[in-house]
Design an enzyme around this catalytic site. Sequence first.
Site, short mmCIF file in Angstrom:
data_model
loop_
_atom_site.label_atom_id
_atom_site.label_comp_id
_atom_site.label_asym_id
_atom_site.label_seq_id
_atom_site.Cartn_x
_atom_site.Cartn_y
_atom_site.Cartn_z
N ASP A 280 0.87 -1.17 0.00
CA ASP A 280 0.00 0.00 0.00
C ASP A 280 0.91 1.22 0.00
O ASP A 280 2.08 1.16 0.37
CB ASP A 280 -0.93 -0.01 1.22
CG ASP A 280 -2.21 0.76 0.98
OD1 ASP A 280 -2.24 1.62 0.07
OD2 ASP A 280 -3.20 0.53 1.69
N TRP A 281 0.36 2.36 -0.39
CA TRP A 281 1.18 3.54 -0.65
C TRP A 281 1.74 4.08 0.67
O TRP A 281 1.02 4.62 1.51
CB TRP A 281 0.34 4.58 -1.37
CG TRP A 281 0.41 4.48 -2.86
CD1 TRP A 281 0.69 5.50 -3.71
CD2 TRP A 281 0.20 3.33 -3.68
NE1 TRP A 281 0.68 5.05 -5.02
CE2 TRP A 281 0.38 3.71 -5.02
CE3 TRP A 281 -0.10 1.99 -3.41
CZ2 TRP A 281 0.27 2.83 -6.10
CZ3 TRP A 281 -0.22 1.11 -4.47
CH2 TRP A 281 -0.04 1.53 -5.79
#
Length: 747
Positions: A280-281
């Site tokens: 995930d970012w």
Amino acid sequence: MKKRSRRLTAMAAASTITASMLVALSGGVSGTDRAAAAEDPCAAWMDPADSPSERADALVAAMDLDQKLHMVTFSNPSWFFYWGTAGHVSGQPELCIPDLVLSDAGSGVAGFQIATTTFPSGVVQASTWDPRLQRRLGRAIGAEAHLKGINVMLAPGMNIARTPYLGRNFEYFGEDPFLASRTAVSVIKGLQQNPVIADAKHFAVNNQETDRMTVDARVDERTMREIYLPAFEASVKEARVGSVMCAYNRVNGPYACENPTLLTDVLRDDWGFDGFVVSDWGAVHSTAPSANAGLDLEMHAVEIPLPESSVTGTGGRFFGADSMKAALAAGEITQQRIDDMVRNIVRPMFRLGLFEDPVAPGAEPFLRDVTTPERLALAREVAADGTVMLKNRDGLLPLDDASPDGGRTIAVIGWAANPIGASNATAGGGSSHGSGLPPRVVSPLQGILAEARDRGDRVVYVEGSAGVDAELAAAAADVVVVVATDGATEGSDRPDLGLRPSACVAVFCTSLPSRQEEMIAAATAANPNTVVVLDIGGPVRMPWLDDAGAVLVPWYGGLEHGTALAEILYGEREPGGRLPQTFPRDEEQASFDPAAYPGVDDTATYSEGLLVGYRWYDAMGERPLFPFGFGLGYTTFDYSGLDVRRTRQGAVARFTVRNTGDRAGSTVPQVYVSAPRATGEPPRQLKGFTKVRLAPGDSRRVTVRLDRRAFAHWDVDADRWVVSPGRYGVLVGPHSRDLPLSGTVRR
């Protein structure tokens, strides 16, 4: 979970010789062929006749270290600055490697993309209980992505709705692992019918937005295997998903993106996953520990600190060339592991055709309008088929049944009904929210006006927030349609089960002051023929329920919401949805001990174990407001003649469904299994379903097959799925609290 020895297949793969290489070594090619190969430096891995693994091996063998390290982290510019996408890894033309372009997704091609179709959200997709329709939807979304220069769609999300307060429940497929699994498999297969990689997220146990960057989800192994992992497992084993996104949170200690138990022991060793794990970012916290745990590709938003409450995460570039080279020089990571990371990334690219059909991001695809009449029609179909009707007193709906000649005055009430409000009420907030450009959402008001003109009805509209205007408009009308919304969003959980609208610009949303409950109460008290429409992402409280004539839950219905709603109101379409989440009676029934949710000292203890959603209500003898699987239609059905037969691996249930009403319609026969008490399983669990559409008076003999897993539980000591001997109940009916047919089978 028990530690398993790592498989040696990756090491063996490093020395694999592809078929084309064998031919070359044996001298079995002509001079012409050798000359052609010399002119084409990519020939060793560009033959689609070779397997994806063979092609990946050949490509990695030809790469130098810098070329390999280029593949394991994002390229600049990042996070929406590259043609509105979530991130990318730029291609390497000298190796014939295409760009890898990732986009936010869920309800279509989202983020900062423009001119795409905003389809109904994930909760609507699950509410259809229709795998064929879900696969068509996935295929359409994947087609739009490829036309927009995108080849990785960051969807579907499949985290379990552990609590109704989770801000992202609207993105997910409900509270039941079997329903979530069936929906996820269908959507992924549809997406990957295009040269597009789907991404199963967020792995794993990512069930709250509160403290999502730091909270440690403490969950026992059996609960994880039976509740929180099955949708991911099915995505890998059945749908062959190309990528999996590791989550922000920690799981039993380590962060999900540096958790070897999840990323290697379970995902690769147990399930045989052969794609890549993407973070995930901003979810990466280390270099060597993350890489060695099983992370393949680091993604990030921007390389500057961000507030923790923002949509994205924080952190730096841990998989950058300098960091990876330093870890390699220090002996913290091996060359073999780097090679495996690259193989994992390019293998699904080969398998799903990304090399043969590369995207070319740029201004032209970014500006291209990819919406078509066929996709708009599909958006309407999904919106209607996922709309759940919770109440319909005295057959108030459909309107044309009561007054086919028109002449009515219909009062439409609510901010969410008008074009501006509807543009903020047809999708949840955060990364899956479409930009809304160009603005073309069909609002409930617009949809009802169009239908009413054709029917000879008159429509009046009031915004309704003052309360008194809602009461006056409702009292003067023949029929009232009051539309309310709750602005669920990524980045925060809901504070309660109330109705709070929000306004969104792309991924950024802000809450608006609202008195929607008072508006609904005023309208329903003034006119018993009031239809309450709830554009919501999860369960809400309903203190006005007794006074309402009908209640429809379209959830977040996408850009064709208004048209689909009007067609339902007038009976052109049926509300075909069934609840994928239980609706609690009140806040107390939905409450958790703080140590369980949202957690204490950054630790959330999943003390409820297997008793998630309807499993808890059944085990505790609690009566919800509306049970899991519930939904009304415009006709009635009868179930009869259950016959349960044991098969070699499981069982088969056969029964008859008959349409006893005077309209065509659909029902969703649901099959639940109750295990022997000694197994410690919940009272009953969904293990099969199908969607049946019948004309008035017609009947059908329905067959639902139950595989071995329908009767199995996770045995921690044996470290595998086990079927305990004994007698199992098989129950069939229209929802989890209405199961008129029952049988048994011995396993």
